[in-house]
Design a protein around this motif. Structure first.
Motif, PDB file in Angstrom:
ATOM      1  N   ASN A 594       0.852  -1.269  -0.143  1.00 35.07           N
ATOM      2  CA  ASN A 594       0.085  -0.092   0.119  1.00 35.07           C
ATOM      3  C   ASN A 594       0.892   1.222  -0.015  1.00 35.07           C
ATOM      4  O   ASN A 594       1.990   1.212   0.369  1.00 35.07           O
ATOM      5  CB  ASN A 594      -1.040  -0.167   1.249  1.00 35.07           C
ATOM      6  N   ASN A 595       0.143   2.308  -0.125  1.00 36.38           N
ATOM      7  CA  ASN A 595       0.715   3.680  -0.245  1.00 36.38           C
ATOM      8  C   ASN A 595       1.988   3.822  -1.096  1.00 36.38           C
ATOM      9  O   ASN A 595       3.255   4.399  -0.627  1.00 36.38           O
ATOM     10  CB  ASN A 595       1.203   3.974   1.313  1.00 36.38           C
ATOM     11  N   LEU A 596       1.841   3.509  -2.280  1.00 33.46           N
ATOM     12  CA  LEU A 596       2.920   3.708  -3.163  1.00 33.46           C
ATOM     13  C   LEU A 596       3.153   5.053  -3.417  1.00 33.46           C
ATOM     14  O   LEU A 596       2.337   6.051  -3.706  1.00 33.46           O
ATOM     15  CB  LEU A 596       2.761   3.315  -4.686  1.00 33.46           C
ATOM     16  N   GLU A 614       4.605   0.807   1.380  1.00 32.74           N
ATOM     17  CA  GLU A 614       4.338   0.223   2.638  1.00 32.74           C
ATOM     18  C   GLU A 614       3.868  -1.227   2.344  1.00 32.74           C
ATOM     19  O   GLU A 614       3.057  -1.675   1.706  1.00 32.74           O
ATOM     20  CB  GLU A 614       3.296   0.785   3.372  1.00 32.74           C
ATOM     21  N   VAL A 615       4.773  -2.067   3.166  1.00 29.40           N
ATOM     22  CA  VAL A 615       4.514  -3.636   3.116  1.00 29.40           C
ATOM     23  C   VAL A 615       3.952  -4.103   4.431  1.00 29.40           C
ATOM     24  O   VAL A 615       4.504  -3.516   5.385  1.00 29.40           O
ATOM     25  CB  VAL A 615       5.755  -4.497   2.761  1.00 29.40           C
ATOM     26  N   ALA A 616       3.024  -4.693   4.592  1.00 24.54           N
ATOM     27  CA  ALA A 616       2.433  -5.183   5.770  1.00 24.54           C
ATOM     28  C   ALA A 616       2.102  -6.599   5.839  1.00 24.54           C
ATOM     29  O   ALA A 616       1.679  -7.156   4.775  1.00 24.54           O
ATOM     30  CB  ALA A 616       0.847  -4.403   5.841  1.00 24.54           C
ATOM     31  N   ASN A 617       2.266  -7.251   7.114  1.00 19.45           N
ATOM     32  CA  ASN A 617       2.115  -8.607   7.190  1.00 19.45           C
ATOM     33  C   ASN A 617       0.538  -8.804   7.852  1.00 19.45           C
ATOM     34  O   ASN A 617       0.460  -8.220   9.006  1.00 19.45           O
ATOM     35  CB  ASN A 617       3.123  -9.249   8.137  1.00 19.45           C
ATOM     36  N   THR A 618      -0.322  -9.165   7.194  1.00 17.96           N
ATOM     37  CA  THR A 618      -1.564  -8.931   7.688  1.00 17.96           C
ATOM     38  C   THR A 618      -2.322 -10.224   8.256  1.00 17.96           C
ATOM     39  O   THR A 618      -3.410 -10.225   8.562  1.00 17.96           O
ATOM     40  CB  THR A 618      -2.857  -8.457   6.365  1.00 17.96           C
TER      41      THR A 618
END
Length: 707
Positions: A594-596, A614-618
């Motif tokens: 997200n949020n490129l 932004e990289v997120a481990n969901t």
């Protein structure tokens, strides 16, 4: 706006002896050598050596295979090599598995470990890494190479070169160039344009050369009608002029048939023993061959050895034998990060350690270690089979090499092990054998909880596995990789491997389709290869010890009509949906991008662009994913792919964690090689940027303007 600078430093090996000093040493030695001595130096000695000359301070140098570990040879064609045979060598996961880690740091450690084992055995030159592009899924040597994408391969190769050469051992980039099938390899003529060579098949070699690799091996095949190992276009033009390589060039074994062409091509060393050079001395004496060319060949050989300090004493250092346990751990980590979870429907995996589930294990390559064959063969020691590894974690494991229908129905989970035994010198069919395919179909229809573990050096046909819930790609795991397989099945290790190639639904979907007749009978397994009673015509392979001159009668063209559209570039552009896309690989957790954001929406052709996401481990499990950045030109003036990989980063995150990462696009990320100007060009205009976790799963997209 302040200019963006890429903080990433490309790995480069620092030569222990300067080129100037080494050149002076080489000049002084060549000036003293007789013609006979020079001719002895430029041909291999005792199959795997550069000949030594004690009076000139040149020791005998041992050359050894290959990319996935040290191939131990006690003898070869009657020659005793036991003095140089290590007591053991670690069998690492195959190089394609290494590339599936998408982790260049592992490539460095993997190569450093192999270099240290070379030192333990007195080996001065490693005949690897192999880096031919994965164009053809039936190629019998794909297991030795680094996948279909030139950018990914380049990032792995440069680390491999530095890792090996930091130990004092020469790395050899092979096979230059366009060697993408092993079917009658000495007779295959690669018909390819120079733009395709520059954009697809040369970048990995360029990366290795820029990292200061000291040797290159030419290939068996022809390039546009000339055998690569004696081609002025291939060696002098592409390798020495275009890639600016000034080091040692050697032929592959028994690949030369014209010594005059060899001398004029820029080649230095004919292996294994100068078989084409019978009349070379008479050609020199008559003036048909210029002695100055021979001097240049000798000079480059000696200079290369001098730069690496291989003239200064014995390369052998047995203290490195004490590091083999560390090497085994490197091999294990490679498998942990390289094994790919292709499918996991209904979350069949992981199955907890010590589970009370009744697990049936059936198929092949279960109680033996499977590895790629030929020069890249490494058998290893302390070997852990799939059966050994899974027995330790599943107390109710029931191993049945030939399971009955009742066995399959009564199991809570069925693990079917299948695979291919890929081998140098021959290709193999994309499809599994009839028997293996039938087993997969039977098990998956009788038991809904069927998973398949694939042991192979490349892609295989899986398009009819609709009932198979889970597929794990185990590659050739090496001596300890099955421990990693058990860790992944139990959830102790969260899988993070990503495919370094596309797996098509059918081979006819591939741009390589049609290079041989559909009726061609390929080698199906190792046993047939070793069975000398089977006629050559039935094996459809080109034997190692046949003189290359005989290949003229069997020449056939392999036309690279797809040009630069190799791998996912082809499938994207032709709107063909593969079974599993390039870069695909699942995890036990989930990630989002997200949020490129960009450092600028407009840049000049000479500027660097920073891309932040932004990289997120969901999910609920710690794990890793690889963020992949692709670039595509909106209004190209030549045929260009929809998108091309130009940056990536493997990211480790705890459950629930978020992290912003930066990826950088250098000016060359937007360029193409122009057939008109014969150089790299960049157009102005709009370029699309694609961010995803595979080439088939794009999560963020934006546009940049170049002016």
């Amino acid at each position: 706006m302040n200019p963006v600078t890429n903080p990433t430093v490309k790995p480069t090996f620092e030569l222990p002896v300067s080129e100037k000093v080494a050149q002076k040493k080489a000049d002084s030695i060549v000036a003293l050598m007789s013609t006979d001595e020079k001719l002895d130096l430029i041909k291999g000695h005792n199959s795997f050596f550069i000949k030594g000359f004690e009076k000139y301070g040149i020791p005998e140098i041992y050359l050894s295979d290959a990319s996935q570990g040290v191939h131990i040879r006690q003898s070869f064609l009657g020659l005793d090599l036991s003095e140089y045979a290590l007591p053991k060598s670690v069998a690492f996961p195959n190089t394609l598995c290494l590339t599936a880690t998408w982790n260049p740091k592992i490539a460095h450690n993997y190569a450093k470990s192999i270099g240290e084992e070379c030192r333990a055995g007195g080996i001065g030159v490693l005949l690897g890494p192999g880096m031919n592009i994965y164009r053809n899924s039936q190629n019998g040597r794909n297991f030795e190479y680094m996948g279909e994408d030139p950018y990914l391969a380049a990032r792995m190769v440069e680390q491999y070169v530095v890792g090996v050469q930091n130990t004092g051992v020469i790395a050899t980039l092979k096979h230059f160039i366009g060697n993408n099938t092993d079917y009658r390899r000495r007779a295959s003529n690669t018909v390819v344009d120079e733009r395709t060579l520059q954009e697809i098949y040369m970048p990995a070699f360029k990366a290795g050369i820029d990292a200061n690799a000291q040797a290159v091996m030419t290939s068996y095949n022809l390039i546009n009608g000339e055998w690569a190992g004696q081609s002025d276009f291939v060696i002098n033009h592409l390798l020495r002029d275009e890639l600016e390589f000034s080091g040692l060039v050697m032929s592959d074994w028994w690949s030369i048939n014209d010594c005059k062409a060899l001398v004029n091509s820029g080649q230095d060393l004919e292996m294994p023993g100068g078989e084409s050079m019978t009349n070379l001395k008479s050609y020199v004496e008559s003036g048909e061959v210029d002695i100055k060319k021979i001097n240049q060949m000798c000079n480059r050989i000696i200079k290369t050895l001098a730069q690496m300090k291989l003239l200064d004493g014995s390369i052998k250092d047995t203290t490195y034998l004490n590091k083999f346990e560390q090497h085994e751990q490197v091999a294990l980590q490679t498998a942990r990060e390289g094994i790919v979870l292709l499918r996991n429907e209904n979350n069949l995996l992981p199955i907890a350690k010590d589970s009370d589930k009744k697990i049936l294990l059936t198929g092949i390559y279960i109680d033996e270690i499977i590895y790629g064959g030929g020069s890249g063969e490494v058998k290893g020691y302390n070997k852990v089979t799939m059966l050994d590894a899974l027995k330790k974690v599943y107390p109710n494991l029931n191993y049945k090499p030939e399971a009955t229908e009742e066995d399959i129905k009564n199991a809570d989970v069925v693990i079917v092990s299948v695979g291919t035994w890929d081998w140098e010198g021959c290709d193999r069919r994309f499809a599994l054998t009839t028997e293996q395919e039938a087993l997969v179909q039977k098990a998956s229809k009788l038991n809904k909880n069927t998973m398949v573990v694939v042991n192979s050096g490349g892609g295989i046909r899986m398009s009819d596995w609709n009932n198979v819930k889970t597929i794990v790609y185990n590659w050739y795991p090496g001596q300890i990789g099955n421990v990693a397989l058990a860790e992944i099945l139990t959830g102790v290790t969260n899988p993070s491997g990503k495919l370094p190639m596309t797996i098509e639904k059918e081979f006819k979907d591939s741009p390589a389709y049609g290079y041989v007749s559909e009726e061609t009978t390929f080698l199906s397994d190792h046993e047939k290869y070793l069975d000398t009673s089977i006629p050559e015509s039935e094996l459809n392979r080109w034997s190692f010890d046949t003189n290359i001159g005989d290949a003229k009668e069997l020449l056939y063209d392999v036309e690279y009509k797809e040009g630069v559209l190799v791998g996912y570039r082809w499938y994207d552009t032709k709107n063909i949906t593969p079974l599993f896309p390039f870069g695909h690989g699942l995890s036990y957790t989930t990630f989002t991008l997200n949020n490129l954001s960009l450092s600028s929406n407009e840049i000049s052709k000479s500027e660097t662009l920073k891309v932040t996401v932004e990289v997120a481990n969901t999910g609920k499990v710690d794990g890793a994913t690889t963020v992949q950045l692709y670039v595509g030109e909106e209004k190209a003036t030549v045929t260009r792919p929809v998108k091309e990989l130009k940056a990536f980063q493997k990211v480790w995150l705890k459950a629930g964690e978020k992290k912003s990462i930066d990826l950088y696009l250098e000016p060359e990320a937007f360029s193409y090689w122009s057939p008109d100007t014969k150089q790299w060009e960049t157009n102005t205009g709009k370029f699309d940027l694609f961010l995803g976790q595979s080439s088939g799963s794009i999560e963020e997209k934006t546009t940049i303007t170049l002016h």
